[in-house]
Design an enzyme around this catalytic site. Structure first.
Site, PDB file in Angstrom:
ATOM      1  N   VAL A 191      57.935  -9.808 -24.510  1.00 39.81           N
ATOM      2  CA  VAL A 191      58.469  -9.748 -25.869  1.00 39.81           C
ATOM      3  C   VAL A 191      59.538 -10.824 -25.992  1.00 39.81           C
ATOM      4  O   VAL A 191      60.430 -10.928 -25.141  1.00 39.81           O
ATOM      5  CB  VAL A 191      59.054  -8.366 -26.190  1.00 39.81           C
ATOM      6  CG1 VAL A 191      59.599  -8.345 -27.621  1.00 39.81           C
ATOM      7  CG2 VAL A 191      58.003  -7.279 -26.009  1.00 39.81           C
ATOM      8  N   ASP A 244      53.812   8.302 -25.666  1.00 40.94           N
ATOM      9  CA  ASP A 244      54.639   7.515 -24.733  1.00 40.94           C
ATOM     10  C   ASP A 244      56.083   7.455 -25.233  1.00 40.94           C
ATOM     11  O   ASP A 244      56.687   6.390 -25.282  1.00 40.94           O
ATOM     12  CB  ASP A 244      54.070   6.116 -24.560  1.00 40.94           C
ATOM     13  CG  ASP A 244      54.583   5.427 -23.290  1.00 40.94           C
ATOM     14  OD1 ASP A 244      55.073   6.149 -22.398  1.00 40.94           O
ATOM     15  OD2 ASP A 244      54.507   4.197 -23.196  1.00 40.94           O
ATOM     16  N   PHE A 252      51.820  -4.977 -20.643  1.00 47.31           N
ATOM     17  CA  PHE A 252      50.755  -5.774 -21.235  1.00 47.31           C
ATOM     18  C   PHE A 252      51.239  -7.149 -21.691  1.00 47.31           C
ATOM     19  O   PHE A 252      50.530  -7.848 -22.403  1.00 47.31           O
ATOM     20  CB  PHE A 252      50.157  -5.025 -22.430  1.00 47.31           C
ATOM     21  CG  PHE A 252      49.744  -3.638 -22.071  1.00 47.31           C
ATOM     22  CD1 PHE A 252      48.852  -3.411 -21.050  1.00 47.31           C
ATOM     23  CD2 PHE A 252      50.287  -2.544 -22.738  1.00 47.31           C
ATOM     24  CE1 PHE A 252      48.468  -2.129 -20.718  1.00 47.31           C
ATOM     25  CE2 PHE A 252      49.915  -1.258 -22.398  1.00 47.31           C
ATOM     26  CZ  PHE A 252      49.002  -1.045 -21.384  1.00 47.31           C
ATOM     27  N   GLY A 253      52.448  -7.552 -21.326  1.00 50.52           N
ATOM     28  CA  GLY A 253      52.916  -8.873 -21.718  1.00 50.52           C
ATOM     29  C   GLY A 253      54.412  -8.895 -21.968  1.00 50.52           C
ATOM     30  O   GLY A 253      55.127  -7.953 -21.634  1.00 50.52           O
ATOM     31  N   LEU A 275      62.990 -11.224 -24.449  1.00 49.37           N
ATOM     32  CA  LEU A 275      63.755  -9.982 -24.604  1.00 49.37           C
ATOM     33  C   LEU A 275      63.398  -8.958 -23.547  1.00 49.37           C
ATOM     34  O   LEU A 275      64.198  -8.085 -23.225  1.00 49.37           O
ATOM     35  CB  LEU A 275      63.498  -9.380 -25.999  1.00 49.37           C
ATOM     36  CG  LEU A 275      63.916 -10.233 -27.198  1.00 49.37           C
ATOM     37  CD1 LEU A 275      63.484  -9.553 -28.499  1.00 49.37           C
ATOM     38  CD2 LEU A 275      65.424 -10.451 -27.196  1.00 49.37           C
ATOM     39  N   GLY A 276      62.190  -9.013 -23.043  1.00 45.50           N
ATOM     40  CA  GLY A 276      61.771  -8.039 -22.048  1.00 45.50           C
ATOM     41  C   GLY A 276      60.313  -8.232 -21.706  1.00 45.50           C
ATOM     42  O   GLY A 276      59.616  -9.085 -22.261  1.00 45.50           O
TER      43      GLY A 276
END
Length: 847
Positions: A542, A653, A539-540, A534-535
């Site tokens: 999804v 954020d 940090f990693g 998905l994106g």
């Protein structure tokens, strides 16, 4: 025709020759009328004004508003569902003695429809009540507007039933802030059983007040009389109603059914010239009607919030583990009528009581006996709690719905029927003979010795396992060259650090989060295939996944090679598992195996806001009603974090990519990896580790590391302006390349051309006044000085009410932060809006 008094003659002459805006009198007779050029004013205090008004210069209504309050605040509208098309209208007495509103051709658009009077007059009272009475009788009303409320309850009004006249008085929302027509939401009292008030969305129950317990509504523990404001609840064979009164003449308060589905109480603050939002509902997940289903209890201080009553278990365990408790709970053991016993539950919001049996004179003991003899009885409680004691009896014979647990000292005691085997019988230690005491001493010693032996064994076992685990971990570290913790150790670390941070709270439950094995998640995501991606964040990645139970999920996988993210991962585990709000994304579980760190969320069909808002091919999907809903929903979620959750949480954020959209485009705030917890009395903090996203950071945070709720407010203001314009703040340049989106919006506002900011893809779907209000809110939120920015409770108020007082914004803070090449961030720039982590800021120049 009766004689006309001198005062009436004077009034007619004033109407004829001096067409001023308001009458100095509060009364009209059958020979007088009121046109669009005139109003009536209540007397003697001139609190309210009556006349014609238009919200958009195309539809005309007849209503009542506060006269002395500078912000036009309407409290009653006569022809709310039959607007007039032009200003040439008249208010007068009709042929049958009723008061009517007619257009220029004489067609009736509204009528009071009361019985014909002999010498009627219509009068506007200082209470806001418009009444029809006989001229000679000031005490008996033939008709009154208080019997036909619209969206507002004023002091002295009755919300509820006149049973003799079969009259139901209830509130219904406006359709939207510019449309007084009947909206989807209503607040109605149900007089059956143990009377209580329900908030409805069309035919669906949304919220329940709980029954009146003599002091307050069971579901409103914070309901306390204000200085100058008291509450009343009447319940007998003739009437059932709720009302409030103002004992202090300087206090002005009103209760409204908001067009967005919120019940709100406002108090007028004279010094600041604004309506202050004093209370509202629903305010959290536990206020949602029956969110935990039959025999489920909702507790915002627990995680998850839904618990089954002792003796019950989840009906749908899979859904329950995924934080969906709507199916409720089932009994573990069948009842056996008179052999059953009762489990006391303290500090409860009593269950839905519309079918309950009530006896006001029975004692609690008699109530228990009656419930025990009735095999259909499921629970009982006191009818009332008063300062002098308790009294009366309430018995439930149906499933127990919509229960909630409150903090100590709130709520009410409820006694739930259980099978005798489900209730632990603890024998009390009492006085007895010397022989009995000797036996008791022997038993106590035996138990003590046995406990010591067991504890010693457990400690030894624990130490042995810890040493073994450390040896295994050391071996794994030597093999991989990477520091690792076991799943249990990491979860324990999260729980322990949670307890340290939340040490100001009592009765903190440990994390109760479903833990999945890595194989299950790998299968669900097609072995983390690119088709399911998905994106990707700092940090990693999804991924979209589907569990074997056909439950769609979103899987956030921490990158194995990333040197960052562990603290953010633990932070998210600590925070989001305890947050429950319709505008916050739900964390469904986690997976921690070897070097895998994975979070499982509810799947959001429309992904993140930025994927649509800044996409030219998709942005047309976001018409103005959807954008306004996203703005308001995000504001409510942020208000929950700042004020209504167990802890004051600063997100740090807030940006478009962290606003996720479900299938109906409802917004949910996500990504709490950078969030910080404040104590209730803490206002700001300082950090040398500046985290967040350039373009959304407030100046004081980006330059000095100072963050507070006002830094989140700044980020929200940027987001509002981005939603309206469809453009990013960072990377936006107009004719003058020194202007970002904030500067461009500020110049348009100063020039009086703020509507030029609107995204052209919305076409004509927007309300100009609504957009202008949102632009003004956005600019107020991004003001350079933190103390000038509103808090989120004021933001929600300004967004939800067109009558809210709004200050003129001051110059915004234009700080965008450094270019990533100028910082020590290890993040790589992949797009114009990005997140920075572990950046030490020494100096930044605002522009």
């Amino acid at each position: 025709m009766r004689d006309i008094t001198k005062l009436q003659c004077f009034t007619i002459l004033c109407l004829t020759f001096f067409p001023t805006r308001a009458f100095s009198v509060d009364t009209l007779t059958s020979t007088q009328s009121l046109t669009n050029n005139h109003t009536l004013v209540s007397s003697p205090a001139q609190v309210f004004e009556l006349g014609f008004f238009t919200p958009d210069n195309s539809r005309w209504y007849f209503g009542i508003w506060y006269k002395k309050i500078p912000v036009r605040t309407f409290v009653w509208v006569a022809n709310r569902d039959q607007p007039l098309s032009n200003p040439s209208n008249t208010f007068k007495f009709g042929d049958q003695g009723s008061i009517v509103v007619v257009n220029e051709s004489g067609s009736i658009f509204w009528s009071s429809n009361q019985t014909q009077a002999v010498h009627p007059v219509v009068q506007l009272l200082d209470s806001g009540n418009l009444v029809v009475r006989e001229e000679s009788n000031t005490d008996k009303y033939l008709w009154q507007s208080f019997d036909y409320p619209t969206d507002t309850l004023l002091t002295g009004m009755k919300l509820g039933w006149d049973l003799d006249a079969n009259m139901d008085r209830y509130l219904t929302s406006w359709n939207n802030p510019n449309d007084p027509s009947t909206g989807a939401y209503s607040f109605k009292l149900d007089f059956h059983g143990f009377p209580e008030i329900f908030l409805w969305n069309n035919q669906k129950r949304v919220y329940r007040s709980g029954p009146w317990n003599g002091l307050r509504f069971s579901g409103v523990p914070e309901m306390e009389p204000l200085d100058g404001l008291s509450f009343e609840f009447a319940n007998d064979q003739h009437k059932v109603y709720y009302s409030f009164s103002e004992t202090n003449a300087s206090l002005i308060s009103r209760l409204i059914m908001n067009s967005t589905g919120y019940l709100q109480r406002f108090v007028w603050i004279e010094s600041s010239q604004l309506w202050n939002l004093f209370w509202y509902a629903p305010k959290d997940q536990c206020d949602d009607y029956s969110s935990c289903g039959p025999y489920g209890m909702c507790d915002t201080n627990a995680s998850p919030v839904c618990k089954c009553v002792k003796g019950f278990a989840p009906k749908n365990l899979q859904a329950w583990n995924l934080r969906d408790g709507s199916d409720g709970c089932l009994r573990n053991t069948s009842l056996d009528c008179e052999k059953d016993k009762f489990l006391p539950l303290n500090n409860m919001k009593l269950p839905d009581s519309t079918t309950a049996f009530v006896n006001k004179s029975m004692s609690l003991t008699e109530c228990q006996e009656m419930c025990l003899k009735n095999c259909s009885c499921t629970a009982y409680a006191n009818y009332q709690i008063t300062g002098q004691g308790v009294g009366g009896c309430v018995i439930w014979t149906d499933e127990l719905l919509d229960m909630r647990v409150y903090a100590e000292g709130s709520g009410q005691d409820l006694y739930v029927r259980l099978a005798a085997s489900e209730i632990d019988n603890v024998a009390s230690v009492g006085s007895g003979s010397g022989s009995d005491k000797t036996k008791q001493i022997i038993v106590v010693i035996a138990i003590t010795v046995g406990t010591v032996i067991v504890l010693s064994g457990l400690i030894a076992c624990f130490l042995w396992k810890r040493n073994l685990l450390q040896s295994l971990q050391k071996g794994k570290t030597e093999q991989r060259g990477l520091p690792e913790r076991s799943q249990d150790l990491l979860l324990n670390e999260v729980v322990i650090s949670s307890k340290k941070e939340y040490s100001g709270e009592s009765n903190l439950d440990e994390l109760e989060l479903p833990v999945y094995d890595f194989g299950t998640i790998a299968i669900a995501t097609g072995n983390f295939s690119d088709e399911n991606k998905l994106g990707q964040g700092g940090f990693g990645c999804v991924y979209k996944g589907r569990l074997v139970e056909d439950e769609d999920i979103a899987v956030k996988r921490l990158s194995k090679t990333s040197g960052q993210g562990m603290e953010e991962f633990k932070n998210e585990l600590k925070l989001i598992a305890r947050l429950q709000h319709r505008n916050l994304v739900r964390l469904l579980g986690c997976c921690i195996e070897t070097d895998e760190k994975i979070l499982i969320y509810e799947y959001m069909e429309n992904k993140s806001l930025d994927s649509i808002l800044f996409n030219k091919a998709k942005c047309s999907l976001l018409d103005w009603p959807r954008r306004f809903n996203i703005i308001c929903g995000t504001a409510r979620g942020l208000l929950y974090l700042h004020q209504d959750s167990r802890f004051r949480i600063i997100h740090r954020d807030m940006k478009a990519s962290n606003i996720l959209l479900d299938g109906e485009m409802n917004p949910k705030i996500s990504d709490f990896g950078m969030a910080r917890i404040f104590s209730k009395d803490q206002t700001e903090a300082n950090t040398r580790r500046v985290v967040g996203t350039y373009g959304y950071m407030s100046p004081e945070y980006a330059m000095d590391g100072l963050f507070s709720v006002k830094s989140d407010v700044f980020s929200f203001g940027v987001l509002v302006l981005e939603i309206i314009s469809g453009k990013k703040n960072r990377g936006f340049y107009y004719a003058n390349n020194e202007l970002n989106l904030l500067g461009h919006a500020w110049n348009l506002w100063k020039e009086g051309n703020a509507l030029e900011l609107i995204d052209s893809s919305m076409h004509n779907s927007y309300s100009p006044s609504e957009v202008m209000r949102c632009i003004q809110v956005g600019l107020l939120c991004v003001q350079e000085r933190a103390e000038d920015r509103p808090n989120m409770s004021s933001v929600v108020l300004m967004l939800s009410s067109e009558t809210a007082t709004m200050l003129q914004p001051k110059q915004p803070g234009f700080c965008l932060g450094r270019n990533p090449a100028e910082t020590s961030s290890s993040s790589s720039r992949q797009e114009e809006s990005f997140t920075v982590n572990q950046v030490t800021v020494t100096m930044l120049d605002a522009r």
